[in-house]
Design a protein around this motif. Structure first.
Motif: not given
Length: 192
Positions: A27-56
């Motif tokens: 939410f924040a990255e799309s309006s004012f925050f400098p860090i892209p969500p990929d920084v969270m998305l990638a490790p979350m999918v790696l940690a729990r691949p069965e939830r990849a599409f929920v996270y996306a």
């Protein structure tokens, strides 16, 4: 220290609080925050691949809602929008943004939403240019969804092998990642 940081991020990515943090960053990255969500998305999918599409899906929804805030900032709070864009190295005025959208319109949102270019530039500029809000929203859903679902799909199916390789050569890939990041920032400054 690098190994401890990596382990901490991976543990955090698998925690029950990770989806809330992903939504907040997206939410924040799309309006004012400098860090892209990929920084969270990638490790979350790696940690729990069965939830990849929920996270996306969470990432897409939160990013589009944050993009609406960015649009609102540009449309209704022009001074704040100009200040945020100038802070990101884009001090152009309303005329420049309107010309940009008059010439390229929908393509600005579709192409830039897929790239690592900060999406907040597109959202705020869309509001400043008074681009069609309806078109902005559906194009954001398409482009952000494509980006995050593609990332989640690749990591779900190829992530375990990539994770094993990265864990073996963590320092090397950290140096490569930082070099690419710094090179990208320099390129944007030179080309921008």
């Amino acid at each position: 220290m690098l190994r401890k940081t990596y382990d901490w991020v991976m543990n955090l990515a698998g925690s029950r609080h990770a989806p809330v943090m992903l939504c907040g960053v997206s939410f924040a990255e799309s309006s004012f925050f400098p860090i892209p969500p990929d920084v969270m998305l990638a490790p979350m999918v790696l940690a729990r691949p069965e939830r990849a599409f929920v996270y996306a899906g969470l990432c897409t929804l939160s990013s589009v809602l944050g993009g609406c805030l960015g649009y609102f900032i540009g449309y209704h709070l022009g001074d704040l929008g100009h200040w945020l864009l100038a802070l990101m190295g884009h001090p152009e005025g309303d005329a420049a943004f309107k010309a940009w959208f008059d010439q390229w319109g929908l393509w600005v949102i579709l192409i830039k939403g897929l790239t690592p270019i900060p999406y907040k530039l597109v959202t705020i500029a869309s509001g400043l240019a008074e681009f069609s809000f309806f078109t902005f929203v559906w194009a954001s859903v398409v482009t952000r969804g494509a980006r995050f679902f593609l990332t989640a799909t690749l990591l779900k199916y190829f992530g375990p092998a990539v994770r094993e390789e990265v864990e073996k050569r963590l320092t090397l890939y950290t140096v490569i990642g930082l070099t690419v990041l710094i090179g990208g920032i320099v390129a944007l400054k030179v080309l921008g």
